[in-house]
Design a protein around this motif. Structure first.
Motif, short mmCIF file in Angstrom:
data_model
loop_
_atom_site.label_atom_id
_atom_site.label_comp_id
_atom_site.label_asym_id
_atom_site.label_seq_id
_atom_site.Cartn_x
_atom_site.Cartn_y
_atom_site.Cartn_z
N LEU A 95 40.63 46.10 39.10
CA LEU A 95 41.52 45.01 38.72
C LEU A 95 40.75 43.84 38.13
O LEU A 95 41.15 43.26 37.12
CB LEU A 95 42.33 44.53 39.94
CG LEU A 95 43.44 45.48 40.42
CD1 LEU A 95 43.96 45.04 41.78
CD2 LEU A 95 44.58 45.54 39.41
N LEU A 133 40.50 45.53 34.31
CA LEU A 133 41.81 45.11 33.81
C LEU A 133 41.87 43.63 33.42
O LEU A 133 42.39 43.29 32.36
CB LEU A 133 42.89 45.42 34.85
CG LEU A 133 44.33 45.40 34.34
CD1 LEU A 133 44.53 46.40 33.21
CD2 LEU A 133 45.31 45.70 35.45
N ARG A 134 41.33 42.76 34.26
CA ARG A 134 41.48 41.32 34.00
C ARG A 134 40.91 40.89 32.64
O ARG A 134 41.57 40.18 31.90
CB ARG A 134 40.90 40.48 35.15
CG ARG A 134 41.39 39.03 35.09
CD ARG A 134 40.94 38.19 36.25
NE ARG A 134 41.50 38.53 37.54
CZ ARG A 134 42.72 38.18 37.96
NH1 ARG A 134 43.53 37.52 37.17
NH2 ARG A 134 43.13 38.52 39.16
N CYS A 178 48.31 51.59 35.06
CA CYS A 178 47.03 51.32 35.72
C CYS A 178 47.17 50.18 36.71
O CYS A 178 46.67 50.27 37.84
CB CYS A 178 45.95 51.00 34.68
SG CYS A 178 45.37 52.47 33.81
N PHE A 179 47.86 49.12 36.32
CA PHE A 179 48.04 48.01 37.26
C PHE A 179 48.79 48.50 38.50
O PHE A 179 48.41 48.16 39.63
CB PHE A 179 48.81 46.84 36.61
CG PHE A 179 49.06 45.73 37.60
CD1 PHE A 179 48.05 44.85 37.93
CD2 PHE A 179 50.29 45.61 38.24
CE1 PHE A 179 48.26 43.84 38.88
CE2 PHE A 179 50.50 44.62 39.18
CZ PHE A 179 49.50 43.73 39.51
N TRP A 201 46.32 50.64 40.56
CA TRP A 201 45.17 49.90 41.08
C TRP A 201 45.56 48.80 42.06
O TRP A 201 44.75 48.37 42.86
CB TRP A 201 44.34 49.34 39.94
CG TRP A 201 43.74 50.42 39.08
CD1 TRP A 201 43.64 51.75 39.37
CD2 TRP A 201 43.15 50.28 37.77
NE1 TRP A 201 43.04 52.43 38.34
CE2 TRP A 201 42.72 51.55 37.35
CE3 TRP A 201 42.95 49.18 36.93
CZ2 TRP A 201 42.10 51.76 36.12
CZ3 TRP A 201 42.33 49.39 35.70
CH2 TRP A 201 41.91 50.67 35.31
N LEU A 260 44.25 50.40 27.42
CA LEU A 260 44.78 49.24 28.15
C LEU A 260 45.22 48.15 27.16
O LEU A 260 46.24 47.50 27.36
CB LEU A 260 43.73 48.68 29.11
CG LEU A 260 43.43 49.51 30.35
CD1 LEU A 260 42.19 48.98 31.06
CD2 LEU A 260 44.62 49.55 31.30
N ARG A 272 39.60 51.13 27.93
CA ARG A 272 39.84 49.73 27.52
C ARG A 272 40.75 49.67 26.31
O ARG A 272 41.62 48.80 26.22
CB ARG A 272 38.51 49.03 27.22
CG ARG A 272 37.75 48.66 28.47
CD ARG A 272 36.40 48.08 28.12
NE ARG A 272 35.44 48.36 29.17
CZ ARG A 272 35.09 47.49 30.11
NH1 ARG A 272 35.60 46.30 30.14
NH2 ARG A 272 34.22 47.83 31.03
N LEU A 327 48.80 50.19 30.48
CA LEU A 327 48.38 49.02 31.24
C LEU A 327 49.23 48.87 32.50
O LEU A 327 48.71 48.66 33.60
CB LEU A 327 48.49 47.76 30.37
CG LEU A 327 47.87 46.49 30.94
CD1 LEU A 327 47.44 45.57 29.80
CD2 LEU A 327 48.81 45.76 31.86
#
Length: 122
Positions: free
Chosen positions: A66, A70-71, A44-45, A48, A34, A31, A41
Protein backbone atom coordinates in the motif's frame (compact mmCIF):
# COMPACT_ATOMS: atom_id res chain seq x y z
CA UNK A 1 -5.41 -9.65 -8.04
CA UNK A 2 -7.19 -12.97 -7.51
CA UNK A 3 -9.08 -13.35 -4.23
CA UNK A 4 -8.46 -17.07 -3.62
CA UNK A 5 -4.76 -16.85 -4.46
CA UNK A 6 -4.34 -14.01 -2.04
CA UNK A 7 -6.19 -15.90 0.70
CA UNK A 8 -3.48 -18.58 0.37
CA UNK A 9 -0.87 -15.83 0.65
CA UNK A 10 -2.12 -14.16 3.80
CA UNK A 11 -3.12 -17.38 5.53
CA UNK A 12 0.20 -19.05 4.76
CA UNK A 13 2.42 -16.53 6.55
CA UNK A 14 5.08 -18.01 4.25
CA UNK A 15 7.95 -15.52 4.22
CA UNK A 16 9.39 -16.71 0.89
CA UNK A 17 6.02 -16.60 -0.82
CA UNK A 18 5.19 -13.14 0.55
CA UNK A 19 8.62 -11.80 -0.42
CA UNK A 20 8.14 -13.10 -3.96
CA UNK A 21 4.68 -11.48 -4.09
CA UNK A 22 6.11 -8.16 -2.90
CA UNK A 23 8.85 -8.32 -5.54
CA UNK A 24 6.34 -9.16 -8.27
CA UNK A 25 4.20 -6.18 -7.25
CA UNK A 26 7.20 -3.91 -7.86
CA UNK A 27 7.39 -4.91 -11.51
CA UNK A 28 7.08 -2.04 -14.00
CA UNK A 29 4.18 -3.86 -15.66
CA UNK A 30 2.24 -3.80 -12.38
CA UNK A 31 2.89 -0.07 -11.93
CA UNK A 32 1.76 0.50 -15.51
CA UNK A 33 -1.47 -1.44 -14.90
CA UNK A 34 -2.08 0.45 -11.65
CA UNK A 35 -1.65 3.73 -13.54
CA UNK A 36 -3.68 2.79 -16.62
CA UNK A 37 -6.47 0.59 -15.28
CA UNK A 38 -8.79 1.98 -12.59
CA UNK A 39 -10.27 -1.51 -12.21
CA UNK A 40 -6.85 -3.08 -11.57
CA UNK A 41 -6.01 -0.33 -9.10
CA UNK A 42 -9.32 -0.89 -7.31
CA UNK A 43 -8.77 -4.66 -7.14
CA UNK A 44 -5.23 -4.27 -5.79
CA UNK A 45 -6.36 -1.77 -3.17
CA UNK A 46 -9.22 -4.08 -2.14
CA UNK A 47 -6.88 -7.06 -1.75
CA UNK A 48 -3.98 -5.19 -0.14
CA UNK A 49 -6.18 -3.39 2.36
CA UNK A 50 -8.04 -6.59 3.31
CA UNK A 51 -7.46 -8.94 6.22
CA UNK A 52 -5.83 -6.50 8.65
CA UNK A 53 -6.27 -9.17 11.33
CA UNK A 54 -4.05 -11.69 9.52
CA UNK A 55 -0.56 -12.58 10.78
CA UNK A 56 2.44 -10.26 11.11
CA UNK A 57 4.04 -11.22 7.78
CA UNK A 58 0.87 -10.35 5.87
CA UNK A 59 0.62 -7.12 7.90
CA UNK A 60 4.11 -6.17 6.82
CA UNK A 61 3.43 -7.19 3.21
CA UNK A 62 0.16 -5.29 2.85
CA UNK A 63 1.65 -2.17 4.46
CA UNK A 64 4.61 -2.35 2.10
CA UNK A 65 2.38 -2.80 -0.97
CA UNK A 66 0.00 0.00 0.00
CA UNK A 67 2.69 2.49 0.99
CA UNK A 68 5.57 1.70 -1.36
CA UNK A 69 3.79 0.40 -4.48
CA UNK A 70 0.29 1.85 -4.56
CA UNK A 71 0.66 5.23 -2.85
CA UNK A 72 3.32 6.64 -5.23
CA UNK A 73 1.15 5.65 -8.23
CA UNK A 74 -2.03 7.13 -6.71
CA UNK A 75 -0.24 10.39 -5.89
CA UNK A 76 0.60 10.82 -9.57
CA UNK A 77 -2.88 10.11 -10.93
CA UNK A 78 -5.17 12.82 -12.30
CA UNK A 79 -8.43 13.39 -10.35
CA UNK A 80 -10.59 11.78 -13.05
CA UNK A 81 -8.57 8.54 -12.89
CA UNK A 82 -8.93 8.49 -9.08
CA UNK A 83 -12.68 9.04 -9.46
CA UNK A 84 -12.85 6.06 -11.84
CA UNK A 85 -10.97 3.90 -9.33
CA UNK A 86 -13.40 5.01 -6.61
CA UNK A 87 -16.35 3.98 -8.78
CA UNK A 88 -14.74 0.57 -9.35
CA UNK A 89 -14.22 0.21 -5.58
CA UNK A 90 -17.81 1.24 -4.87
CA UNK A 91 -18.83 -1.64 -7.15
CA UNK A 92 -16.83 -4.04 -4.96
CA UNK A 93 -18.62 -2.91 -1.80
CA UNK A 94 -20.03 0.30 -0.42
CA UNK A 95 -17.35 0.90 2.20
CA UNK A 96 -14.45 0.25 -0.20
CA UNK A 97 -14.54 3.68 -1.86
CA UNK A 98 -14.73 5.34 1.58
CA UNK A 99 -11.72 3.30 2.75
CA UNK A 100 -9.84 4.38 -0.37
CA UNK A 101 -10.60 8.06 0.24
CA UNK A 102 -9.56 7.75 3.89
CA UNK A 103 -6.36 5.92 2.91
CA UNK A 104 -5.45 8.70 0.48
CA UNK A 105 -5.58 11.35 3.21
CA UNK A 106 -2.17 11.53 4.83
CA UNK A 107 -2.35 10.32 8.39
CA UNK A 108 -0.79 12.15 11.29
CA UNK A 109 2.33 9.97 11.30
CA UNK A 110 2.95 10.68 7.61
CA UNK A 111 2.42 14.41 8.09
CA UNK A 112 4.80 14.46 11.05
CA UNK A 113 7.42 12.50 9.15
CA UNK A 114 7.12 14.94 6.24
CA UNK A 115 7.56 17.87 8.61
CA UNK A 116 10.54 16.27 10.33
CA UNK A 117 12.33 15.21 7.17
CA UNK A 118 11.69 18.30 5.07
CA UNK A 119 14.94 20.07 4.35
CA UNK A 120 15.07 23.70 5.45
CA UNK A 121 14.73 26.19 2.59
CA UNK A 122 18.07 27.26 1.20
Amino acid sequence: GGGAGVRVLFESEDARLLTAYRQAARDDRVRELLRDSPRYLAECFAVWSAHPQAGPLWQETRTDLLEEVLRPVVRGLPPERLAEAERELAGLGRSRAEEFRAWQRPNLRTRLRTLLTRRPAE
